[in-house]
Design a protein around this motif. Structure first.
Motif, short mmCIF file in Angstrom:
data_model
loop_
_atom_site.label_atom_id
_atom_site.label_comp_id
_atom_site.label_asym_id
_atom_site.label_seq_id
_atom_site.Cartn_x
_atom_site.Cartn_y
_atom_site.Cartn_z
N ARG A 157 49.78 5.50 -11.04
CA ARG A 157 50.75 6.07 -10.16
C ARG A 157 51.74 6.92 -10.64
O ARG A 157 52.32 6.77 -11.82
CB ARG A 157 51.56 4.89 -9.55
CG ARG A 157 52.49 5.61 -8.45
CD ARG A 157 53.52 4.26 -7.82
NE ARG A 157 54.59 4.81 -7.06
CZ ARG A 157 55.56 4.26 -6.66
NH1 ARG A 157 55.56 3.04 -6.74
NH2 ARG A 157 56.60 4.46 -5.77
N ILE A 158 51.37 8.29 -10.42
CA ILE A 158 52.13 9.56 -10.90
C ILE A 158 53.61 9.47 -10.38
O ILE A 158 53.79 9.79 -9.25
CB ILE A 158 51.58 10.80 -10.79
CG1 ILE A 158 49.98 10.72 -11.39
CG2 ILE A 158 52.35 11.99 -11.37
CD1 ILE A 158 49.27 11.99 -10.87
N VAL A 159 54.46 9.06 -11.15
CA VAL A 159 56.08 9.12 -10.84
C VAL A 159 56.75 10.31 -11.04
O VAL A 159 58.07 10.51 -10.66
CB VAL A 159 56.90 7.76 -11.22
CG1 VAL A 159 56.11 6.65 -10.82
CG2 VAL A 159 56.83 7.83 -12.79
N GLY A 160 56.32 11.08 -11.95
CA GLY A 160 57.04 12.16 -12.31
C GLY A 160 56.15 13.41 -12.99
O GLY A 160 54.90 13.02 -13.55
N PHE A 161 56.30 14.83 -12.90
CA PHE A 161 55.60 15.76 -13.49
C PHE A 161 56.40 17.04 -13.90
O PHE A 161 57.42 17.27 -13.04
CB PHE A 161 54.69 16.24 -12.39
CG PHE A 161 53.50 17.18 -12.89
CD1 PHE A 161 52.29 16.90 -13.60
CD2 PHE A 161 53.73 18.74 -12.87
CE1 PHE A 161 51.49 18.01 -14.07
CE2 PHE A 161 52.99 19.66 -13.45
CZ PHE A 161 51.65 19.16 -13.65
#
Length: 318
Positions: free
Chosen positions: A269-273
């Motif tokens: 799960r990508i929670v920040g970029f």
């Protein structure tokens, strides 16, 4: 909290919004031109990047349902709530305040249930960005960068772009670090590399990506883990993004990044970029800014599909 979106331009023309308007938002974009300058008091070489990235999307912002072959879907999924909060009021003269502001903004977005997407700024900006995820641990950080960034200090400064991943490793909520794209000569020394390996960093040089592709990288990401992706534009080959401070030949290509983003999204799960170290003044015909903005579009698409899937899995209210 002071924000500014120059002349009303937002990334992809999404609505601009203040911190008070985050309810129900899936992704919140914001810019930070400065964090901790490596030359105290001097403006970041990448300070113009947030506005250049926004400008580069204006020609396609009028129709977000156009098919994007890099996403295998529309440019921006219908129903996905994305807002642009504008740029933080940072200054090269106030590094401590800059870091506090970036961390607080990130934390407020996370608290609202949205995914923060940060437009940098130089590679000191991710340090306070990571700090804003204290409530989200344990976290995996995937860094794409030509350089190791494990110096403890440089010129007496501990929060500049030479120390990004060293500072990340000291955050208790960071469980795993994967670094991708290293090549050439940077600011790190042999003992810095030894410290990174001793901490447990998984290193994938640009040469290893060329030989083996991205699958070995993806294998290091635990299924269903929470992941922050931090992309330094010099991680790509200068043929793709020429506008960086320290170009190094032999970097990753655009489609390597696209494949990596999709692969991470399939496992974690990508929670920040965040995207940093874009230097518009050193670009060639706007090609690097275009590549960087396209990477951001793909990242938004990956995060957006994950958010939609989460909504669909939630039980319906009776």
């Amino acid at each position: 909290m002071s924000m500014d979106t120059p002349q009303g331009r937002t990334f992809l023309g999404v609505p601009d919004a203040g911190q008070q308007a985050l309810s129900g938002v899936s992704i919140a974009i914001f810019g930070a031109a400065e964090a901790t300058p490596h030359l105290p008091g001097r403006a970041s070489h990448a300070a113009r990047a947030p506005s250049a990235l926004r400008d580069s999307t204006q020609s396609i912002a009028s129709d977000l349902l156009r098919w994007d072959f890099d996403q295998d879907g529309p440019l921006l999924a219908p129903g996905l709530r994305v807002v642009d909060l504008g740029d933080l009021a940072t200054s090269p003269a106030t590094p401590l305040e800059n870091r506090a502001l970036i961390s607080a903004t990130t934390a407020s977005i996370v608290k609202a249930g949205a995914v923060p997407v940060l437009l940098g700024g130089d590679d000191s900006v991710p340090i306070p960005f990571f700090a804003g995820f204290e409530s989200c641990g344990p976290l995996t950080i995937v860094q794409i960068d030509a350089h190791l960034d494990w110096r403890d200090e440089r010129g007496g400064l501990k929060h500049t772009f030479s120390s990004t991943m060293r500072r990340a490793s000291e955050m208790p909520w960071v469980e795993r670090i994967i670094q991708v794209g290293q090549r050439g000569v940077g600011g790190s020394r042999g003992d810095d590399l030894a410290d990174a390996r001793a901490w447990g960093v998984s290193l994938f040089s640009a040469a290893s990506v060329r030989r083996h592709g991205v699958e070995p990288i993806l294998a290091q990401i635990a299924p269903d883990s929470r992941c922050i992706i931090t992309l330094d534009c010099d991680g790509l080959d200068p043929a793709v993004i020429p506008g960086v401070l320290v170009p190094q030949p032999g970097g990753l290509f655009y489609l390597d990044i696209v494949e990596l983003l999709h692969g991470i999204a399939a496992r974690a799960r990508i929670v920040g970029f965040d995207l940093v170290e874009l230097v518009p003044d050193a670009d060639v015909r706007g090609l690097g800014v275009l590549a960087a903005s396209r990477i951001l579009c793909v990242a938004l698409g990956c995060i957006g599909r994950q958010r939609s899937a989460l909504r669909e899995r939630r039980p319906k209210a009776r």
